[in-house]
Design a protein around this motif. Sequence first.
Motif, PDB file in Angstrom:
ATOM      1  N   HIS A 173       0.783  -1.110   0.227  1.00 54.64           N
ATOM      2  CA  HIS A 173      -0.210   0.003  -0.089  1.00 54.64           C
ATOM      3  C   HIS A 173       0.856   1.214  -0.157  1.00 54.64           C
ATOM      4  N   ASP A 174       2.047   1.289  -0.564  1.00 51.43           N
ATOM      5  CA  ASP A 174       2.862   2.547  -0.824  1.00 51.43           C
ATOM      6  C   ASP A 174       2.427   3.198  -2.251  1.00 51.43           C
ATOM      7  N   GLY A 175       1.492   2.643  -2.807  1.00 54.58           N
ATOM      8  CA  GLY A 175       1.152   3.448  -4.048  1.00 54.58           C
ATOM      9  C   GLY A 175       1.917   3.063  -5.377  1.00 54.58           C
ATOM     10  N   MET A 176       2.952   2.083  -5.120  1.00 56.42           N
ATOM     11  CA  MET A 176       3.884   1.723  -6.258  1.00 56.42           C
ATOM     12  C   MET A 176       3.872   0.331  -6.300  1.00 56.42           C
ATOM     13  N   LEU A 177       3.998  -0.246  -7.501  1.00 55.34           N
ATOM     14  CA  LEU A 177       4.077  -1.687  -7.691  1.00 55.34           C
ATOM     15  C   LEU A 177       5.717  -1.922  -8.024  1.00 55.34           C
ATOM     16  N   ASP A 178       6.281  -2.438  -6.998  1.00 51.32           N
ATOM     17  CA  ASP A 178       7.729  -2.769  -7.127  1.00 51.32           C
ATOM     18  C   ASP A 178       8.181  -3.978  -6.078  1.00 51.32           C
ATOM     19  N   SER A 179       9.396  -4.003  -6.094  1.00 49.85           N
ATOM     20  CA  SER A 179      10.008  -5.260  -5.365  1.00 49.85           C
ATOM     21  C   SER A 179       9.753  -5.354  -3.942  1.00 49.85           C
ATOM     22  N   ALA A 180       9.384  -4.232  -3.093  1.00 50.97           N
ATOM     23  CA  ALA A 180       9.070  -4.313  -1.979  1.00 50.97           C
ATOM     24  C   ALA A 180       7.624  -4.764  -1.753  1.00 50.97           C
ATOM     25  N   ASP A 181       6.890  -5.240  -2.730  1.00 42.25           N
ATOM     26  CA  ASP A 181       5.459  -5.845  -2.431  1.00 42.25           C
ATOM     27  C   ASP A 181       5.895  -7.473  -2.297  1.00 42.25           C
ATOM     28  N   LEU A 182       7.025  -7.956  -2.779  1.00 40.09           N
ATOM     29  CA  LEU A 182       7.265  -9.102  -2.783  1.00 40.09           C
ATOM     30  C   LEU A 182       7.243  -9.827  -1.208  1.00 40.09           C
ATOM     31  N   PRO A 183       7.845  -9.168  -0.260  1.00 43.74           N
ATOM     32  CA  PRO A 183       7.803  -9.787   0.866  1.00 43.74           C
ATOM     33  C   PRO A 183       6.611  -9.778   1.769  1.00 43.74           C
ATOM     34  N   VAL A 184       5.659  -9.010   1.462  1.00 44.22           N
ATOM     35  CA  VAL A 184       4.217  -9.032   1.556  1.00 44.22           C
ATOM     36  C   VAL A 184       3.451 -10.388   1.255  1.00 44.22           C
ATOM     37  N   LEU A 185       3.818 -10.541  -0.113  1.00 45.86           N
ATOM     38  CA  LEU A 185       3.228 -12.032  -0.518  1.00 45.86           C
ATOM     39  C   LEU A 185       3.801 -13.055   0.145  1.00 45.86           C
ATOM     40  N   LEU A 186       5.047 -13.181   0.241  1.00 49.91           N
ATOM     41  CA  LEU A 186       5.591 -14.217   0.896  1.00 49.91           C
ATOM     42  C   LEU A 186       5.195 -14.551   2.425  1.00 49.91           C
ATOM     43  N   ALA A 187       4.993 -13.429   3.185  1.00 49.46           N
ATOM     44  CA  ALA A 187       4.552 -13.456   4.239  1.00 49.46           C
ATOM     45  C   ALA A 187       3.113 -13.879   4.585  1.00 49.46           C
ATOM     46  N   GLN A 188       2.224 -13.929   3.480  1.00 48.90           N
ATOM     47  CA  GLN A 188       1.032 -14.538   3.172  1.00 48.90           C
ATOM     48  C   GLN A 188       1.118 -15.892   2.927  1.00 48.90           C
ATOM     49  N   TRP A 189       2.088 -16.563   2.662  1.00 47.97           N
ATOM     50  CA  TRP A 189       2.440 -17.677   1.747  1.00 47.97           C
ATOM     51  C   TRP A 189       1.573 -18.879   2.506  1.00 47.97           C
ATOM     52  N   GLY A 190       0.524 -19.673   1.880  1.00 46.46           N
ATOM     53  CA  GLY A 190      -0.435 -20.588   2.398  1.00 46.46           C
ATOM     54  C   GLY A 190      -1.555 -20.048   2.859  1.00 46.46           C
ATOM     55  N   ALA A 191      -1.727 -18.868   3.134  1.00 47.42           N
ATOM     56  CA  ALA A 191      -3.164 -18.254   3.565  1.00 47.42           C
ATOM     57  C   ALA A 191      -4.343 -18.826   2.717  1.00 47.42           C
ATOM     58  N   THR A 192      -5.430 -18.963   3.250  1.00 47.51           N
ATOM     59  CA  THR A 192      -6.471 -19.328   2.580  1.00 47.51           C
ATOM     60  C   THR A 192      -7.425 -18.344   2.893  1.00 47.51           C
ATOM     61  N   GLY A 193      -8.628 -18.515   1.843  1.00 45.90           N
ATOM     62  CA  GLY A 193      -9.921 -17.586   2.032  1.00 45.90           C
ATOM     63  C   GLY A 193      -9.576 -16.360   1.126  1.00 45.90           C
ATOM     64  N   VAL A 194     -10.332 -15.313   1.442  1.00 41.23           N
ATOM     65  CA  VAL A 194     -10.241 -13.692   0.873  1.00 41.23           C
ATOM     66  C   VAL A 194      -9.019 -13.349   1.263  1.00 41.23           C
ATOM     67  N   ASN A 195      -8.104 -12.947   0.255  1.00 40.67           N
ATOM     68  CA  ASN A 195      -6.750 -12.377   0.842  1.00 40.67           C
ATOM     69  C   ASN A 195      -6.295 -11.437  -0.365  1.00 40.67           C
ATOM     70  N   GLU A 196      -5.621 -10.226  -0.245  1.00 42.26           N
ATOM     71  CA  GLU A 196      -5.176  -9.338  -1.078  1.00 42.26           C
ATOM     72  C   GLU A 196      -4.145 -10.051  -1.850  1.00 42.26           C
ATOM     73  N   ALA A 197      -3.269 -10.750  -1.267  1.00 37.32           N
ATOM     74  CA  ALA A 197      -2.066 -11.538  -1.898  1.00 37.32           C
ATOM     75  C   ALA A 197      -2.329 -12.695  -2.806  1.00 37.32           C
ATOM     76  N   ASP A 198      -3.906 -13.067  -2.746  1.00 31.91           N
ATOM     77  CA  ASP A 198      -4.188 -14.152  -3.581  1.00 31.91           C
ATOM     78  C   ASP A 198      -4.619 -13.484  -4.820  1.00 31.91           C
ATOM     79  N   LEU A 199      -3.601 -13.272  -5.772  1.00 29.71           N
ATOM     80  CA  LEU A 199      -3.884 -12.470  -6.975  1.00 29.71           C
ATOM     81  C   LEU A 199      -4.913 -13.174  -7.938  1.00 29.71           C
ATOM     82  N   ASP A 200      -4.707 -14.548  -7.905  1.00 29.27           N
ATOM     83  CA  ASP A 200      -5.305 -15.255  -9.118  1.00 29.27           C
ATOM     84  C   ASP A 200      -6.784 -15.764  -8.514  1.00 29.27           C
ATOM     85  N   VAL A 201      -6.883 -15.144  -7.330  1.00 24.59           N
ATOM     86  CA  VAL A 201      -8.318 -15.547  -6.606  1.00 24.59           C
ATOM     87  C   VAL A 201      -8.730 -16.883  -6.705  1.00 24.59           C
ATOM     88  N   ASN A 202      -7.796 -18.092  -6.218  1.00 24.38           N
ATOM     89  CA  ASN A 202      -8.153 -19.395  -6.190  1.00 24.38           C
ATOM     90  C   ASN A 202      -8.276 -19.952  -4.760  1.00 24.38           C
TER      91      ASN A 202
END
Length: 572
Positions: free
Chosen positions: A462-491
């Motif tokens: 949520h820093d208003g930019m798409l950059d490498s700083a977003d990768l750690p956020v996704l990795l921190a949510q690894w394996g999370a299920t349900g509605v999640n902003e990091a679930d980019l393919d919505v599966n």
Amino acid sequence: MLLLCLLAQVSQSYAGIGLDRIPSLTSDDVRLVVLGDSFASQSFSRIPAALLSELPEGQLVGMRSSLHSRFTKPIGVELLSDAHTIVNQQGATSGCRELETDVGGEAWMRLPIGGLFDLRLNLNELNQSVFNVQCNRVDPAINEFSGISTEGVLARGVARMPTQGLIPAAMYCEPWSDDCVVEQFQAGPAGHFHTVFQTQSLFNAPLDPNSSDFGFQLAWNGGGTALQMTDVIVHGLQNGVPASGLYFTPLTDVSWSFSSYVNPEPCSQTGAKSFSDEEITQWLRETSVVPNRDLTFMVHLDTEPLSQLEYEQRLEELWSRVGQAVTNAGLGPRWSMVVVVPFRHKVYGSSFSEELMYFENLWSAVQSVAATRDNFAGVSLYHYFQGTRFDGTFESRRFLIENCQGTVTWNNVEINLAEAPASGRLLDDFDGHVRDQYSARFMANALLRALRGWSFVGDLNHDGMLDSADLPVLLAQWGATGVNEADLDVNGVVDNLDLDLLTQRLECAVPYSPPPPPLSPDLDGDGVVGITDLLLLLANWGSDDPFIDITRDGVVDWSDQLILLSNWTSSP
């Protein structure tokens, strides 16, 4: 200096407040009442209707529509016979509508319902169909009505009870199966809303197996000859009772404003805009399907040249007015309000540079009211898009390209709004509304994300930019299920597929530089723009010759010829 400060503020502001106070449109059982102007009309090319295509399958369980004939809507109503007399249709008129002009007038429809028919039915048409009601998919490739048409449908018509001695017509819904039951006609006091018909099919919905669109006809079977239809409602059934999910009931019309929605003095002049507390109370009650269902009022109006204090006063008045109407209608008891600050658009009555101030005024007012009201929330598409005005200029293309945004699908056709023919122009020719279904779908997706407290796709920190700083956020949510902003393919799970998608987006998000200025149309450098330049251009027609392509768009074509001819001087 003020403009620079506001631009800096836009990029740092979070786009939502109080969102945990409102039900989820994607999962909860809630009635959504949209209060708006042409920004939020029932047209397919507006955000609220496009929002229906963004909902999970089956979440939309009911909707209300006006009889407005100006726009294509999710529910269309067609008058089948020209034998009836249309006293007042006024589908293109917003605000106060005068009815019963055939018997003296002075009868009014004041609510922003979006249009109605004031009919005098022809006695020769008794027991014949009067209207055809057709439910149309917003996106032809998506079955938005699956939650309405799967197990059966409740259909209801709401009308104004005529006055001045006119007797209301009794309507019925022509059965779509042998299981069509519960015909009702409920007369009310003169001038009030009443149910003109209600029926339901417990088993087979009126479904076209080839399209998932469905429809039925309304017929006249007695009573009087006056019919002042205002609403058509369809609602899905589950186990014989109204299904749980989103019930979509827009109360919108052209050119309404914050001031008109809070004005309690009933108008009595055609085109004026105000209504009484009693009128909105009646409408809420008659269009309710499940009285104890949660209600959310979404305020979606265009931005006006008002101060923060003026906005605060109007929002407080609207909040109070809506709450009193809910109580008086015996609904709820839980209700909430969410104000949508729209994407940046032309603010009528202000200059281009002043626009930013008025959007900030509205957002500051929303934050102020949310600080004192525990059922009040807000989202800002203006801040979500960092104040970008999608008018086809460099800045609008820059936002889409540098953040890898703009890819949108409608009717199974995918386009990139950053590329031709849109080229970053999501607004219409007046810079006041979205331009088409693709732009509306893009904005509707953004609104749904903002309502969840999310940024645009991939901006996970949520820093208003798409950059490498977003990768750690996704990795921190690894394996999370349900509605999640990091679930980019919505599966339903954050996994390798999402990591691949984010990596692709990071590769896609590249710096965007302004295009080079156009070439001089004096192609041969002789100091004049004349016939020899035109011959050079025609000789290279269709090529990508960088010394002839005046516009530098990659092809020598009509756009280059137009510039050359508009700069024509004379032959040497």
